[in-house]
Scaffold this motif. Structure first.
Motif, PDB file in Angstrom:
ATOM      1  N   LYS A   1       0.383   3.700   1.993  1.00 50.12           N
ATOM      2  CA  LYS A   1       0.810   4.111   3.185  1.00 50.12           C
ATOM      3  C   LYS A   1       2.129   3.262   3.742  1.00 50.12           C
ATOM      4  O   LYS A   1       2.910   3.835   4.526  1.00 50.12           O
ATOM      5  CB  LYS A   1      -0.454   3.630   4.267  1.00 50.12           C
TER       6      LYS A   1
ATOM      7  N   SER B   1       0.774  -1.187  -0.110  1.00 50.12           N
ATOM      8  CA  SER B   1       0.143  -0.021  -0.104  1.00 50.12           C
ATOM      9  C   SER B   1       0.944   1.143  -0.086  1.00 50.12           C
ATOM     10  O   SER B   1       2.056   1.186   0.460  1.00 50.12           O
ATOM     11  CB  SER B   1      -0.920  -0.028   1.186  1.00 50.12           C
TER      12      SER B   1
ATOM     13  N   ARG C   1       5.011   4.853   2.290  1.00 44.22           N
ATOM     14  CA  ARG C   1       5.397   6.075   2.875  1.00 44.22           C
ATOM     15  C   ARG C   1       5.950   5.955   4.615  1.00 44.22           C
ATOM     16  O   ARG C   1       6.905   6.659   4.981  1.00 44.22           O
ATOM     17  CB  ARG C   1       3.845   6.946   3.094  1.00 44.22           C
ATOM     18  N   ASN C   2       5.338   5.148   5.020  1.00 42.37           N
ATOM     19  CA  ASN C   2       5.987   4.483   6.549  1.00 42.37           C
ATOM     20  C   ASN C   2       7.548   4.114   6.257  1.00 42.37           C
ATOM     21  O   ASN C   2       8.412   4.547   7.045  1.00 42.37           O
ATOM     22  CB  ASN C   2       5.323   3.445   7.100  1.00 42.37           C
TER      23      ASN C   2
END
Length: 218
Positions: free
Chosen positions: A184, A182, A187-188
């Motif tokens: 997200k 994902s 990004r993490n």
């Protein structure tokens, strides 16, 4: 309309510095909170005033702009430094990026370019002027996704793979598709990478990765 960006100007040429101050003062979204005529003064004022953005010359007395940028970003990573200089050689550009600069413009830049760069960096973006951007993209495009075997032992294997793709110039969405993750999650991973490498932004991470030998040919 949000609060005006608080800007500090650092340049050892009095006429140029005063001209910049007048230019930025005329912009309704910018508040010039201080000026410095050398690098040491720029560091001291930035730590005291905590501006949002600093316009930084590279060639200054007492402390050059690269070293001043490094000290400022290390102690106040939220401050965005935009280099505004006559120096367009690749060594100067990447020395500034390694130090943590978020923007790089040449002194021949149009007034609108300067105010736009200040606004962009104040909003968290990274920006390079025409010509400089070509150098940066060519440098980043030379990267490959294979991390060097012994590079960045503090990163997990997945983080090294993500860093390799970042160094290749891929954006988060493209990395997510390639790794079946994902956005997200990517990004993490990127946030963890930047924290572990102690870099302020994506461009600085790419330069650091290339310096460490990431992406050398098989």
């Amino acid at each position: 309309m949000g609060e005006a960006l608080r800007v500090l100007i650092a340049d050892d040429h009095d006429d140029f510095r005063h001209g910049l101050e007048a230019l930025l003062a005329a912009a309704p979204s910018i508040d010039v909170v201080g000026t410095a005529s050398d690098g040491a003064m720029a560091v001291a004022l930035s730590l005291d005033l905590q501006p949002d953005v600093i316009l930084m010359d590279l060639h200054m007395p007492r402390l050059n702009g690269v070293e001043a940028t490094a000290r400022i970003v290390q102690s106040s990573p939220h401050i965005g430094v935009v280099v505004l200089t006559m120096m367009e050689d690749q060594e100067s550009v990447f020395a500034a990026v390694r130090a943590g600069a978020r923007g790089y413009l040449l002194k021949g830049a149009r007034r609108a370019e300067i105010t736009r760069a200040v606004a962009a960096v104040g909003a968290g973006e990274v920006i390079f002027g025409p010509g400089i951007a070509d150098q940066v993209m060519a440098y980043f495009a030379a990267a490959r996704a294979r991390p060097a075997a012994d590079a960045f032992p503090e990163l997990t294997e997945r983080e090294r793979v993500v860093l390799g793709l970042i160094a290749e110039g891929k954006e988060n969405g493209e990395i997510a598709r390639q790794l079946s993750l994902s956005i997200k999650t990517v990004r993490n991973h990127a946030s963890n990478i930047f924290a572990k490498l102690q870099v302020a932004h994506r461009a600085q991470a790419i330069v650091k990765a290339r310096d460490a030998g990431l992406g050398q040919d098989f």
